[in-house]
Structure formats: structure tokens, C-alpha cells
Motif scaffolding. Sequence first.
Motif, short mmCIF file in Angstrom:
data_model
loop_
_atom_site.label_atom_id
_atom_site.label_comp_id
_atom_site.label_asym_id
_atom_site.label_seq_id
_atom_site.Cartn_x
_atom_site.Cartn_y
_atom_site.Cartn_z
N ILE A 197 25.46 37.37 42.46
CA ILE A 197 25.27 38.57 41.71
C ILE A 197 26.14 39.07 43.64
CG2 ILE A 197 24.18 40.71 42.67
CD1 ILE A 197 21.88 39.90 41.58
N PHE A 198 26.29 38.96 44.18
CA PHE A 198 27.47 38.89 45.13
C PHE A 198 28.35 37.89 45.21
CE2 PHE A 198 23.63 40.91 46.04
CZ PHE A 198 23.76 42.11 46.07
N GLY A 199 28.78 36.46 45.12
CA GLY A 199 30.04 35.88 45.06
C GLY A 199 30.44 35.29 43.87
N LEU A 200 30.32 35.88 42.57
CA LEU A 200 30.23 35.43 41.33
C LEU A 200 30.28 37.07 41.01
CD1 LEU A 200 29.13 31.93 40.48
CD2 LEU A 200 30.69 32.64 41.95
N ILE A 201 29.56 37.75 39.86
CA ILE A 201 29.54 38.18 38.71
C ILE A 201 30.63 39.88 39.59
CG2 ILE A 201 28.24 40.14 38.11
CD1 ILE A 201 25.79 38.19 37.88
N LEU A 202 29.89 40.44 40.51
CA LEU A 202 30.84 41.32 41.39
C LEU A 202 32.09 40.72 41.74
CD1 LEU A 202 27.77 42.89 43.06
CD2 LEU A 202 28.63 43.72 41.47
N PRO A 203 32.62 40.30 42.68
CA PRO A 203 34.35 39.90 42.62
C PRO A 203 35.02 38.78 41.53
CG PRO A 203 32.81 37.90 43.97
CD PRO A 203 31.92 38.89 42.32
N PHE A 204 34.14 39.03 40.77
CA PHE A 204 35.16 37.68 40.10
C PHE A 204 34.60 37.87 38.23
CE2 PHE A 204 34.39 35.10 43.26
CZ PHE A 204 35.47 34.57 43.75
N GLU A 205 33.68 38.62 37.95
CA GLU A 205 33.38 37.63 35.94
C GLU A 205 34.19 39.40 35.47
OE1 GLU A 205 29.35 37.64 33.39
OE2 GLU A 205 29.59 39.40 35.67
N TRP A 206 34.14 40.39 35.79
CA TRP A 206 34.91 40.90 35.94
C TRP A 206 36.84 41.58 35.01
CZ3 TRP A 206 39.01 44.37 38.00
CH2 TRP A 206 38.58 44.18 39.56
N TRP A 207 37.09 40.63 35.68
CA TRP A 207 38.47 40.36 35.51
C TRP A 207 38.68 39.11 35.35
CZ3 TRP A 207 41.72 36.48 38.49
CH2 TRP A 207 40.67 36.41 39.65
N PRO B 111 38.67 35.25 33.26
CA PRO B 111 38.74 34.91 32.40
C PRO B 111 37.49 34.27 32.11
CG PRO B 111 41.68 34.25 32.44
CD PRO B 111 40.38 34.78 34.21
N LYS B 112 36.94 33.73 30.56
CA LYS B 112 35.61 33.29 30.47
C LYS B 112 35.50 32.31 31.00
CE LYS B 112 31.44 33.26 27.24
NZ LYS B 112 31.63 34.35 25.94
N ARG B 113 35.93 31.05 30.31
CA ARG B 113 36.84 29.98 30.11
C ARG B 113 36.83 29.55 31.90
NH1 ARG B 113 40.03 26.72 26.70
NH2 ARG B 113 38.79 27.46 25.19
N LYS B 114 37.48 30.28 32.47
CA LYS B 114 37.67 29.94 33.81
C LYS B 114 36.02 30.23 34.84
CE LYS B 114 43.15 30.46 34.40
NZ LYS B 114 43.84 30.94 34.95
N TYR B 115 36.12 31.78 34.77
CA TYR B 115 34.84 31.82 35.31
C TYR B 115 33.35 30.81 35.29
CZ TYR B 115 30.85 34.30 36.12
OH TYR B 115 29.86 35.70 37.18
N ALA B 116 33.25 29.87 33.60
CA ALA B 116 32.51 29.12 33.70
C ALA B 116 33.04 27.73 34.22
CB ALA B 116 32.70 29.01 32.08
N LYS B 117 33.79 27.78 34.54
CA LYS B 117 34.15 26.26 34.97
C LYS B 117 33.70 26.38 37.03
CE LYS B 117 38.06 24.26 32.88
NZ LYS B 117 39.14 23.62 32.27
N LEU B 118 33.98 28.14 37.50
CA LEU B 118 33.99 28.47 38.37
C LEU B 118 32.10 28.60 39.19
CD1 LEU B 118 34.79 29.61 41.33
CD2 LEU B 118 34.03 31.92 40.51
#
Length: 662
Positions: free
Chosen positions: A509-519, A521-528
Motif C-alpha cells: 500500500i505505502f511502498g508500491l500502490i501510493l507512490p508508483f501505481e498511479w503513474w 506503466p502497467k508492465r513496469k509496475y508488474a515487474k517492480l
Amino acid sequence: MAIRRALTMPVAAFELEGRRLPRATVNGSGQDDYAALLPTTERANHFYITPRQVSTVCMKLRLMLDELIPIEIKESRITRPGAASVITPAVVETALEAASGEHKACIIFALLTCKHWFTKLAYRELYDADLNSLKATACEMIAKRIIESEEDQEFLFKEMLCRRFSLVIEGEVTDERNALELGIDLHALTVIGSSGFQKCITWMWHGWIVPSPIKPSEFISYTDVAVPDFWTHFNPDRIKTPLYQNALQLVFSIVYLALYTGAVNTANPGGNFDPVEGLLYVFTLGFLFDEVVKFYHIGIYYFSFWSVFNDTLYGLLIVSFVFRLIALSSPYGSDARHSNEILAYQFLAFCAPLVWSRLLLFLDMQKFFGAMLVVLKELMKESVVFFVLLIIIMIGFLQAFVGLDSADGYVDTGVMSVSYMVRSVLQSPEFEPFETFAPPFGALLNYFFTFVVSVLLLNILIALFNSAYEKVYDNAIDEFLALFAQKTMRFVRAPDENVFVPPLNLIEIFGLILPFEWWMPKRKYAKLNDYVMTVVYSPVLVFIAFYEVYVAGCILRNRSVGEADDDRQEEWEDPELEDEIQASGWLKRVREASPHAELDPGLYELQQLKNQIDEMTDSLNSLKEQLQSGKAVSVKSAGGKGNETETETLLDVDTTTRSSQE
């Protein structure tokens, strides 16, 4: 040996049938050898069944049940096995015809939907409650017979049980659900206890059937189940497996209990947070977020006894945390700080029974604890009726006591009346204080209230508890299987692409969704997410990989001898010895001497007599045809050749014999 027993524990505990199961696909680099050995591939996309077609199948089945059970009969005529049951093989075949062809996949879902309809009618139309309940039971029995007779296990798992369907009701399409979810929500014990249903649940528990990465609401086979390669199973996606999620939750719950014990036994005089107490509230926050997310995905069906239990615990701990913050906001050494600090610790200590009882949630995999937890849940449900009656009666008597007290213009015994009434409920009534209270009305009301509570309501509660206990223990095995199925579906029902077991969900929630998910790209976010999960779960993934490598070896050995993936060699199993015994004719002799358990003795004798009469009738009909054909040949021979040669028939012989005797 211990690992092998752990692998086969659910199968052994549930005593599932040892049917042959489909082999998994083995793909990917470095797996060509296994691919050559196991050439099976994933099934193609299934035929789409529209909600209108599913609704049509449901209506056909409902009409069939109305014709099948037009009047009230004994429930044993529906539930008994074999030809003595109303649910004959012909009835099952007719039910399958309602969803013939490409629509067969929705037959179990449609039968459970009909059960839901008949159950609603039983509550709505009380004059036909028993009849509709029988029809609902018949729906379960037909579904069980179909599940256990289906030979294609892959079709049964993926299409009939795991595939989602929807209906058209009043022109609107309902939400998609599969037969597994619907059966568990309806508490259909007969269907849940069937072998195919439990095998599917067991495969989900071990992660052999997993949500699709493309569409998490659908399920596919885990294709690497038989690959004995360490790095193949060192995959963060394996954390989605209910078995591993349950193990992680058990570990975190033990840590949570240790943190609570440390926090409640080490009070801080200054009111400041220590690391142990800080971690306790961090864990609580993670568990609370997980409850909110699951409720958002599942809805009202997520609420159960344990969800309410956990929510109550987390709510009390949050209240304790709030009072600690209020205490810290007050000046040091002030009375407000001291009182709020004491109140916070009192709330914290009040949670001790709940925190320790929470461990029972992870002991339900054992049959004894699982059945006892089901009994406890049923007792809580039955006690609702008692408490509703009790509250209404207490309000009425309390109003009478307050009215008697206010007759003089003052109300000074209201709290005392409530205290004495509660003691009467707890089997410790007080009579002396009411002797001088508004005589003689106060004493009479107290006697009457004590009689109603002690003699009537408490005996009603005992009867309700006894009924609930007998109802659960009469179906203890099915209730345990239903509990196991419900727990498995709890892990996979709310699809999540990235599973972070609480309190690790705070990292998401605080380390991935809030700082990264909203901006991002979906593929890079999945790799992260994959990188973070690999780092966070790396110690656990090592154990998972070693365990699954061992499991893959067991599966390959089973497949080499043609056994099911989840089969295991028992001490009484010896194929060579069984073949020798069967060749000696022993089984044939046993079958001839064995009674027919599926039929009553009298009914079996009648069936045998009917078969003999049928055989005799066929013989007589055959003899009659021979006689008629012989007479026709005689007539033809006499008319065609001018009576030069005559053919003597049986009728002629019989006539000649009778004439000579005369």
C-alpha cells in the motif's frame, strides 16, 4: 516421510476417490525432456454460454424437479443410494439433457441455482416449506451424482466447477459466480462432500489449479507442477497458493500473539510507545486493511463468524491506540494523560481472550477443532433468538421498575434494577432489595421476571444449543469439508495479482500502490512488484521451492506407474497380489455371496421375481412366434405344391397325438 504425509494430508483426511487426473502441461525453457514425457496441453478456450442460455437450463431443471417431486415424501427416498432412490440414473440422464451439448458445463451451477430458488420458496411459502426443501435436497443429490460420474476430471474442474456463469433475472444480468462459490455460499453439504468437489478444492489448496494471470477470475492448471527444477518453483507467484498463505498467516499470528503478550505485560509509566507496542499496532493496521480489501472484492458474503470476530478484535485495539494518542497529546504528568493512558491499557488487556482465541482460526485444519468451531458458530447463531427475546423482556420489566420508582417523582434505582436483572440472567437472582421497593409490586415483578428468565428463556436456550450441536455432529465430516472449502475459497475468491500477506500488505500500500501505481506503466509496475515480492519473500520461497521439487518427484513417480498425481502407495495396496486374487475367482465368489446393499431385501426379492417373470414372458413370446411361423410355413407348403408334400408342424403333431389318445 513427514513431507510426503504433509503433501497428501488433505487427500488422506478427506478419503477422496483415487481417480486418474489429467496430467499438467510442462512448458518453458529447460523443460523439453519433461515436455516429451508429458505431451498434454492446456485446453482451448471454452464455448461461451450466454446468461440467457444458463437461465434456460435452470428453468428446465426447475420444471423437472416440480414434476419429479409433486408431493411430500420421506427425505430418505431422495438421499438413499441406488435404485431405491427417487433420483434414479434415468433422472440424472434427464437432468444432463437439460444442458446437453456445449451447455453441459453449467449443469452444476444451474442445479445449485435451483436449490437456491427452492430454499427461498421454502422460507417465503411456509405452507409448502417441506415440499420445497425436498426439491432443494433433490437438486443437491442430482448434482452430486453428476459430479461423481464425470470421468473427464479436467472438464469437471475447469468447466463445471471453476468456470463462472451469470443469469438473466428481470432483464438484468447478475454477477458471475462459479459452482464452487455458489455451493459454499449455499452451504450445500451434499455437493461439497462429493469426491470431485473436494478434489478440486484440494488441488486449489496445493496450488495445482491457480487463477489465470490474464483474467484472475478464471482458473487454469499450474503447468510446472511436475517439473523438479528448483528455480522454476522459486517464483513469487507461488505465494498465491492457499497452503502457503495459510502457513504464513499462522507464522504471523504467532508473532502477533508474542507482540501482544510483550505489550500488555510491559506497561510504560510515561505513556510513550515502545518498539513492541509499535509493531503490535502496525500488525493490527495491516490486518485491518486486509479485511477492508477482501470485503470490497467479495461483498457481504465475506462476513462470517471469524471475520466478525477478527473485526471486533481489531476495533478494540484501534480504540486502545486512539486513547494512547489522546494521552500523548496531553501534558506530561497531567491527570488527563494518566487517565487516558490507563484506559488505553485496559482496552489492550481486555483483548487478551480474543487474541488467544484467534489461534483457533488456524487449527481448523484438524477435524476435531474444525467440527468444534462449526459447533461454536452454530451456537452463536442459535443464541441470537434467545438474546432477542431476553432484550425485549428486559426492556419491558425495566420500564415497569422505572415506572414504580418514578411514582414519587424521583428516579434513583434505575441502575440498581439493571444490575439485579443481569444477575437474574446469570443465575444469581436478588430478592431482598425488592422487598422494600414499591411493595408489593416490586417484589411481584422481580419474582415474575426471575421465573420467566430462569425457567422459560434459559431452557429455550439449552434446547436451541442441543439442537444445534446435534445438527452439526450428525454431519460432522461434511461440515468439516465445508469449512475447509470455505477457507480455501477465502484465499482465491478475491483475485489479487500481487499477494502480500498481512502485515506485509502495508509494503504494497505505502511502498508500491501510493507512490508508483498511479503513474507507472502497467508492465513496469508488474515487474517492480515481482522484484519486491522476490526480495520480501525470498526466505519463504527457498522452502517452497525445495518442497515443490519434492512434490514434483512424487508426481512423476505416480505418473510413471499410471497413478493419479495426488495418489500415494498405502501399505495394503499390492497390485500384483490383487491381480493374483482376482484371477483365482475370489472376487466373483464374493459378489455372488454379498447382499445387495443398495436395495432393501424385500425390494431385491421383488426385483428378482420381476426379472424371472420378464424372462419367462420373453420365452413364451419367442415360442409363440416359432409356432406361428411354423404354421405359416405349413400352410404355404400345402397350398403351393398341391399337397404333394406336407409339412408337419408342432400344432399338427399335438393335434394328431390328442386324436390318437381319444
